[in-house]
Enzyme design. Structure first.
Site, mmCIF file in Angstrom:
data_model
loop_
_atom_site.group_PDB
_atom_site.id
_atom_site.type_symbol
_atom_site.label_atom_id
_atom_site.label_comp_id
_atom_site.label_asym_id
_atom_site.label_seq_id
_atom_site.Cartn_x
_atom_site.Cartn_y
_atom_site.Cartn_z
ATOM 1 N N ASP A 103 0.873 -1.176 0.000
ATOM 2 C CA ASP A 103 0.000 0.000 0.000
ATOM 3 C C ASP A 103 0.911 1.228 0.000
ATOM 4 O OD1 ASP A 103 -1.705 2.115 0.471
ATOM 5 O OD2 ASP A 103 -2.890 1.066 1.989
ATOM 6 N N SER B 56 0.504 14.219 -14.431
ATOM 7 C CA SER B 56 -0.770 14.378 -15.117
ATOM 8 C C SER B 56 -0.812 15.748 -15.777
ATOM 9 C CB SER B 56 -1.927 14.261 -14.118
ATOM 10 O OG SER B 56 -3.151 14.656 -14.697
ATOM 11 N N TYR C 136 -6.832 16.270 -6.234
ATOM 12 C CA TYR C 136 -5.966 15.586 -7.203
ATOM 13 C C TYR C 136 -5.071 16.550 -7.989
ATOM 14 C CZ TYR C 136 -4.629 12.556 -11.121
ATOM 15 O OH TYR C 136 -3.919 11.854 -12.060
ATOM 16 N N LYS D 169 -0.869 16.662 -8.025
ATOM 17 C CA LYS D 169 -0.058 16.504 -9.227
ATOM 18 C C LYS D 169 0.816 17.736 -9.489
ATOM 19 C CE LYS D 169 -1.078 12.310 -10.271
ATOM 20 N NZ LYS D 169 -0.040 11.259 -10.220
#
Length: 255
Positions: free
Chosen positions: A67, A147, A162, A166
């Site tokens: 993990d 990304s 998110y 990034k």
């Protein structure tokens, strides 16, 4: 410029988030190129199925349950790799997490999960890989799967924290590159920033409408194999060449 993967044959590459999507595609491509690949992901069974499919390829695949949001898991895995497989030459920080929601309404645990996987886990894995590379004087390569959202405001609602995570990956990659330049450490650092890729992340994240649009091809998308090819391209460059950033988008992407 002569491109070749020959220097990496038989060398150890660690790929996080290896059980599906982009990570699965990268594992397949690197094993086909003759590398010894260690896949880190929570879903061990999925990686074991992939291992069976790759047994006749030039390289080898070793799935290890991990993990990336837990530092203890990462440390355990790198100890295992060091003791049982060999020194790490390549690290692909591919594991990523997105939880649909708005910043003004999301809960703190969602934010912590996103940052633990996308930022802290990436940094821990990088630190452990760099320790090995420096101790063995390895001219290695760190590849951070970034990304488009790490550079621009994308027109997808519900991305929550998110994009911020990034943007952090963009900054981390730059910081690492500058640290290595200052210390004359010959470890390459590359940030690969895809646009939309057809993987399960949108469905898993709760971005159901966008996932449906990707599945129906109303939103242009890349395949995981496209990103795996990009990884091999940056790895195949000569020692003097470092591709610091690669932005890769499907044709006609507008987000």
């Amino acid at each position: 410029m002569v491109l070749s993967m020959d220097k990496w044959k038989g060398k150890v590459a660690v790929v996080t988030g290896a059980s599906s999507g982009i990570g699965e595609g990268i594992v397949k491509k690197l094993v086909e190129e003759g590398l010894v690949v260690v896949g880190l992901a929570r879903r061990l069974e999925r990686m074991q199925k992939q291992q069976q499919m790759l047994v006749h390829q030039p390289g080898k695949f070793h799935p290890v349950q991990c993990d990336i949001g837990k530092e203890t898991d990462i440390l355990r895995c790198f100890d295992y790799i060091k003791e049982n497989i060999g020194p790490v030459h390549i690290l692909v920080n591919n594991a990523g997490c997105c939880i649909s929601g708005t910043l003004s309404e999301s809960d703190t645990n969602s934010w912590k999960t996103i940052m633990d996987v996308n930022v802290i886990g990436l940094c821990v894995a990088t630190r452990e890989a760099v320790k090995v590379m420096k101790s063995k004087n390895i001219e290695g390569h760190i590849i951070n799967m970034n990304s488009l959202a790490g550079h621009f405001r994308v027109q997808v609602s519900g991305l929550n924290l998110y994009p911020a995570s990034k943007h952090a990956v963009t900054s981390i990659s730059d910081t690492l590159k500058n640290e290595f330049a200052t210390s004359k450490t010959k470890i390459k650092v590359t940030s690969i920033s895809p646009g939309v890729v057809d993987t399960e992340i949108f469905a898993v994240s709760g971005l159901n409408e966008f996932h449906k649009a990707v599945e129906e091809n109303s939103v242009p998308s890349l395949s995981p194999d496209d990103i795996a090819d990009a990884v091999c391209y940056v790895l195949s460059t000569p020692p003097i060449v470092n591709v610091s950033e690669m932005i890769i988008q499907p044709v006609n992407e507008t987000i």
